[in-house]
Write a protein that holds these residues in place. Structure first.
Motif: not given
Length: 185
Positions: A150-171
């Motif tokens: 279930g938690f993996t299903r939630w993560l996949i939904d967040v990654a594929q249908r999230g409304s933002s790109a999340g936090l990006l690596i600051d290189s």
């Protein structure tokens, strides 16, 4: 489990009020036991519209398909942890691109889980046959008939249908901060 002895000098700890919270502290030195914590990481690696999953060969979660991941070592940055875990569990090379989600699970050992989006670099999924006994890239349609946690299903939904790109690596931070793993909006 309660801490009984100081990790710095070995003296027996006592319970003291520190900032309004009872904490185990050393009467002989400045050591305070702040609690037990663990940091877990997980990878969301996509290739050709499919997500990398592994089937757990051990408890917890034996038999469930999950995203690859594991626990951070004491002197290891979490972005390095997730790269290592993906390579160890299923032979896939991937690089961190951002943070997709966080899970906070307060319990006896307080667990913080950081899910990373990762860019596929190379390799074919091969299970390590220790921690995982299956590995592959799967579409959402294929996952419907799989035993996906279930938690993996939630993560996949967040990654594929999230409304933002999340936090990006600051290189390239404005100030060099050696040894830091930095992520930003």
């Amino acid at each position: 489990m309660e801490a009984k002895f100081c990790l710095t000098c070995g003296h027996e700890l006592e319970t003291r009020d520190i900032g309004g919270t009872p904490r185990r502290a050393c009467p002989a030195c400045s050591f305070v036991f702040w609690g037990d914590y663990s940091i877990g990481v997980g990878a969301l690696v996509e290739r050709d519209g499919k997500i990398l999953l592994v089937r757990r060969a051990q408890e917890p979660g034996k038999g469930y398909w999950t995203n690859p991941g594991g626990y951070a070592e004491q002197l290891e940055r979490i972005d390095e942890t997730v790269r290592r875990e993906v390579l160890e569990e299923c032979g896939i090379e991937a690089i961190v691109t951002g943070v997709a989600a966080l899970r906070d699970l307060p319990r006896n050992v307080h667990n913080l889980y950081v899910a990373f989006t990762m860019e596929y670099v190379g390799g074919e999924p091969v299970p390590d046959n220790v921690e995982v006994d299956g590995a592959g890239f799967f579409s959402l349609e294929e996952m419907e008939s799989m035993n996906v946690a279930g938690f993996t299903r939630w993560l996949i939904d967040v990654a594929q249908r999230g409304s933002s790109a999340g936090l990006l690596i600051d290189s390239q931070p404005i100030v060099p901060l050696e040894g830091h793993g930095l992520f930003r909006k």
